[in-house]
Design a protein around this motif. Structure first.
Motif, mmCIF file in Angstrom:
data_model
loop_
_atom_site.group_PDB
_atom_site.id
_atom_site.type_symbol
_atom_site.label_atom_id
_atom_site.label_comp_id
_atom_site.label_asym_id
_atom_site.label_seq_id
_atom_site.Cartn_x
_atom_site.Cartn_y
_atom_site.Cartn_z
ATOM 1 N N SER A 196 32.481 46.383 51.883
ATOM 2 C CA SER A 196 33.582 45.454 51.686
ATOM 3 C C SER A 196 33.443 44.764 50.332
ATOM 4 O O SER A 196 32.529 44.009 50.086
ATOM 5 C CB SER A 196 33.590 44.415 52.797
ATOM 6 N N GLN A 197 34.382 45.051 49.446
ATOM 7 C CA GLN A 197 34.309 44.502 48.097
ATOM 8 C C GLN A 197 34.702 43.032 48.047
ATOM 9 O O GLN A 197 34.427 42.350 47.084
ATOM 10 C CB GLN A 197 35.239 45.295 47.169
ATOM 11 N N GLU A 198 35.415 42.567 49.055
ATOM 12 C CA GLU A 198 36.014 41.253 48.866
ATOM 13 C C GLU A 198 35.081 40.065 49.104
ATOM 14 O O GLU A 198 34.761 39.350 48.195
ATOM 15 C CB GLU A 198 37.251 41.098 49.736
ATOM 16 N N ARG A 199 34.623 39.907 50.328
ATOM 17 C CA ARG A 199 33.842 38.720 50.628
ATOM 18 C C ARG A 199 32.370 39.046 50.838
ATOM 19 O O ARG A 199 31.520 38.202 50.667
ATOM 20 C CB ARG A 199 34.396 37.997 51.864
ATOM 21 N N TRP B 80 42.944 34.198 45.989
ATOM 22 C CA TRP B 80 42.064 35.117 46.714
ATOM 23 C C TRP B 80 41.193 35.930 45.762
ATOM 24 O O TRP B 80 40.303 36.654 46.196
ATOM 25 C CB TRP B 80 42.893 36.072 47.582
ATOM 26 N N MET B 81 41.449 35.836 44.482
ATOM 27 C CA MET B 81 40.762 36.713 43.535
ATOM 28 C C MET B 81 39.314 36.287 43.287
ATOM 29 O O MET B 81 38.987 35.107 43.269
ATOM 30 C CB MET B 81 41.517 36.743 42.209
ATOM 31 N N VAL B 82 38.482 37.273 42.998
ATOM 32 C CA VAL B 82 37.071 37.018 42.733
ATOM 33 C C VAL B 82 36.909 36.171 41.468
ATOM 34 O O VAL B 82 35.877 35.490 41.305
ATOM 35 C CB VAL B 82 36.307 38.356 42.644
ATOM 36 N N THR C 222 40.292 50.061 38.778
ATOM 37 C CA THR C 222 40.563 49.420 40.073
ATOM 38 C C THR C 222 42.057 49.477 40.380
ATOM 39 O O THR C 222 42.846 49.952 39.571
ATOM 40 C CB THR C 222 40.178 47.921 40.054
ATOM 41 N N HIS C 223 42.370 48.966 41.549
ATOM 42 C CA HIS C 223 43.774 48.767 41.925
ATOM 43 C C HIS C 223 44.218 47.347 41.579
ATOM 44 O O HIS C 223 45.219 46.876 42.081
ATOM 45 C CB HIS C 223 43.951 49.054 43.419
ATOM 46 N N GLU D 44 35.610 42.887 39.867
ATOM 47 C CA GLU D 44 35.327 43.720 41.041
ATOM 48 C C GLU D 44 34.683 45.035 40.604
ATOM 49 O O GLU D 44 33.737 45.523 41.227
ATOM 50 C CB GLU D 44 36.630 44.016 41.811
ATOM 51 N N LYS E 16 30.938 46.501 41.451
ATOM 52 C CA LYS E 16 30.714 47.820 42.049
ATOM 53 C C LYS E 16 29.729 48.632 41.199
ATOM 54 O O LYS E 16 28.797 49.247 41.723
ATOM 55 C CB LYS E 16 32.036 48.569 42.171
ATOM 56 N N GLY F 236 40.572 46.429 45.058
ATOM 57 C CA GLY F 236 39.571 46.349 44.003
ATOM 58 C C GLY F 236 39.410 47.772 43.524
ATOM 59 O O GLY F 236 40.385 48.422 43.166
ATOM 60 N N ARG G 265 40.248 30.247 51.501
ATOM 61 C CA ARG G 265 40.966 30.508 50.245
ATOM 62 C C ARG G 265 42.280 29.728 50.180
ATOM 63 O O ARG G 265 43.282 30.219 49.683
ATOM 64 C CB ARG G 265 41.245 32.001 50.055
#
Lengths: 520, 520
Positions: free
Chosen positions: A38-41, A134-136, A491-492, A502, A506, B236, B375
């Protein structure tokens, strides 16, 4: 730099990370590799403890590019004890995260040099200008101690202007009319029984209640205007004079304001958004501080890249550098031109994404007429002119001067402006903006500065477009030998700093995981 | 205070006004009386030049109440050379514009005294908390040099919670679903020809294009969800995992989220809104500075008011004060109880507006979990619980602690909470908020403070409701003898500071116009 001072710096950084909220959170989430997908959190950055545990010495990493992706790589690797050097072709750091202030110079490929004449305190975010919650990138602001403030991305008082209009309308007016008529049409259709197969009686009643509220309809479910459109005279002791009745349904649809009023519907631009206080480059400045300025070599254009059995070799006009690994964060169209030994499929993959032109102009005024005259505090006027948008500043409200972004355009429009001299860009931008704001838009201008990202050396584009995410995109997610790739382009979240971050996370996760697995 | 020091202060104030943006603007707009009707932009405050022109000495004015209306009256009259004294029953100034900080004490009628335990830097706007960009309150912030920042009134990441839900939904999700289904229903109804009498072929095509965009519909004009709803995993390197498909149309309508997602549609709450940096009472502080603290007598409860042939007479427990005029800015239900000689119709008119209960609780936490975990940066969670709203702070992002407003309710809900002890209010608010935010809402609370405006001495209500604007409202717009009335309650901007300011401007314009016409 001696090893001992390096250790001191490193120990300091570890301390900083541990003291920060994000660091504390990450530390609590367990060792690297426990939550890798999971890249997000769930991302856990490399931690020094991983290294002391296995007793390995720090590996050496060359990072190509001191934009957000490269700096984030160097920052995260540095926290984990790696010995990083960042090579940057330009004389400055930050890449597209560029904030210009009075005295700053900007040179374009084949173009003249502009010098910003902005007064003290004025800044122009020539690249990214906003962050979604929500962005990193928000996490990095917290971790790095970069103060943030609200960025107004949607403003009901801003204008919508389309070419058929004799005068701009406020976003609130355009919205009230479109919503009003949509609600009326649907309420009437439901009333005729046309939707009886879709709606139970209870559904129908609930729908009608919602539509009445949504469109501010009358008791007969007709839309005849609404105070939501705005007022000629605002209420006070009197009850106010609303704007005149709306145009017909047909005229409202023909005005073409739908694109403008749905601009903030997407997840990436939903209200609210945020910006670092004092300029977007505060993130760059903080990353550079943590990485160490001495680890970044600006003015160092890479001319060759080779992955070897036991390391990487990077050449630049001043010599050759060797390290254990490399993370290449240059734009893909520039990496594709770099002599390398990473194979033909890598070159083909790097050629897949197409650079997109993007441009902005900063217009500085000695009076915040958009606030005083137009009551627009922040936000964006949407147009179908070649300027596309006008951004009003979300900071320095009521101060003596300010800077608006007179165009922020892409593709054909950006090519058009980018092909002009800075003087002609300004003239064109003023001609367009004058249609919305009148003569003051031209008459009160104090200074300006424009950028055409496709003409910026070492970047040659605003961002990229992937015609297809098949094949090359996946290939470049993996290392080519000892070379890793990173960047928003991979990335997307293309064109967002969060994408660069992100991607950097990775890449360094993969690199670090490999280092930990390699027998010493 | 001697006349000479009074003159010096006055001259200083005139200078301040002239240097300010608004002052300069007003000065350029011509003499008083040339543009008397339009309350919004054309208002010209009394200017000292009016007085020197006619050679009159300054009249003496007693202002009853040191809330926003009273302070604005004294400020504007002071600029015009009047000799004002402000009488305030409470021990503090500001009325309902109350910002509470650590150490502040709050006593309610018949209730215990709470002492705010907030840490340094934390504040609680217990009264008004936001300003719309068109409001005259923004002009006063500019004129008085009160720094402002964006107030996030609408946040796509905030929650909507209605009693039928098992878990709260994000505002973005609720909005995407309602808009999606509304768009689909209307597109399908139009497709069946049900609207052919309303829409030309071209209208129909434009409508379909708008609906596709508005609802994020598929090519078949069906709504099956949208990334606008949000993600399980944000994009991401991967393209993200959107939230699961939406509930059925019937379930979405039954969830009752329509009120919540249209909250910012009205002209008075449209995005963006604003707040003074550091607390709403910055406006009060600035007004007091300009009026002169020495002109304000706190702890002075008025017990009688008489309009005489040549002046006014105001009694209070410590004696009797005389002046040429009076502006009474107390709440109407309190003025109605004051012994006076202004006539029965005035008393009847003052009794017409009905006080409305309103309450708020400030909940301080040592960790900004709403930002880190949820968030949510600013904005409001809307509920149909008795807490109605939860406000998240629009400032101090990422700092070590923060204060949320755990309820902001009115009428029955405010009566309910107001009838409880502060401890029981907190317990009830936590029980409700826990349904949305889970156990941390209770477990991590550091301190709290609640206010029931209907139980505040000398105010006895959050604001008023006029059952009808006929009769009494108009009567009180005019002076009763030498007594003028002012307050948000005497406008169509009830409960807004802007109402108090607009009303003050109207009252002092009338007063000053009369003074100028009166032969000396």
């Amino acid at each position: 730099m001696s090893e001992s001072s390096g250790m001191t710096r490193r120990a300091l950084l570890v301390g900083v990370g541990a003291a920060g909220g994000a660091g504390a959170m990450f530390a609590a989430m367990g060792a690297l590799g426990l939550a890798p997908e999971s890249q997000e959190r769930a991302f856990v950055p490399p931690r020094p403890s991983d290294f002391s545990l296995s007793g390995r010495a720090a590996a050496k990493v060359l990072v190509l590019g001191a934009g957000i992706a490269g700096l984030t790589c160097a920052y995260e690797l540095g926290k984990a004890g790696y010995d990083c050097t960042v090579l940057e072709a330009a004389d400055r750091v930050g890449g597209r995260s560029l904030t210009l202030r009075g005295g700053d110079r900007l040179t374009e490929t084949g173009g003249e040099t502009q010098t910003a004449a902005f007064q003290e305190g004025t800044y122009f975010n020539a690249g990214p200008g906003r962050i979604a919650p929500w962005m990193v990138a928000m996490d990095y602001c917290r971790e790095l101690g970069v103060p943030i403030e609200t960025f107004v991305n949607s403003n009901a008082s801003a204008y919508v202007y389309t070419r058929g209009m004799t005068a701009p309308v406020r976003a609130r007016t355009a919205r009230a009319d479109l919503y009003g008529y949509v609600a009326e049409l649907l309420a009437k259709a439901a009333g005729t029984g046309a939707l009886d197969r879709r709606l139970t009686k209870e559904d129908g009643e609930r729908l009608a209640e919602f539509l009445r509220r949504f469109g501010d309809l009358g008791p007969d479910l007709a839309y005849r205007g609404s105070t939501r459109r705005g007022f000629e005279t605002f209420p006070g002791a009197g009850d106010g004079v609303p704007l005149a009745a709306p145009s017909s349904l047909s005229d409202v649809l023909a005005a073409g304001t739908g694109r403008a009023i749905t601009m903030d519907f997407g997840y990436d631009q939903a209200t609210p958004m945020f910006q670092p206080v004092g300029g977007m480059d505060a993130i760059v400045t903080a990353l550079v501080r943590e990485v160490g300025r001495d680890r970044i070599r600006t003015g160092t254009r890479v001319t060759g890249l080779r992955s070897l059995a036991d390391g990487v070799e990077v050449t630049h006009p001043g010599g050759t550098l060797r390290a254990d690994y490399c993370v290449a964060t240059l734009p893909p169209h520039l990496l594709a031109r770099l002599p390398h030994n990473l194979g033909t499929p890598v070159t083909a993959a790097l050629r897949a994404p197409v650079p997109v032109a993007a441009g902005k102009i900063g217009l500085e005024y000695g009076r915040r007429w958009w606030e005083i005259d137009d009551r627009i505090y922040g936000g964006i006027t949407e147009t179908d002119l070649d300027i596309t948008h006008i951004w009003y500043p979300s900071h320095g409200y009521h101060s003596g001067s300010g800077l608006i972004v007179g165009y922020y355009n892409t593709e054909e429009n950006a090519e058009l402006y980018g092909g002009l001299s800075p003087r002609d860009r300004r003239a064109r931008a003023l001609t367009q903006g004058r249609k919305i704001h009148g003569e003051k838009y031209r008459a009160e201008l104090r200074s300006s500065l424009s950028i055409a990202w496709q003409r910026q050396p070492h970047l040659e584009g605003g961002w990229v477009h992937w015609p297809s995410y098949d094949g090359g995109f996946a290939l470049l997610q993996r290392p080519a030998g000892r070379v890793y790739f990173a960047g928003d382009w991979l990335t997307h979240l293309v064109a967002w700093q969060a994408g660069a971050m992100e991607s950097a996370r990775k890449a360094v996760t993969g690199l670090h995981s490999r280092v930990l697995k390699t027998p010493s």
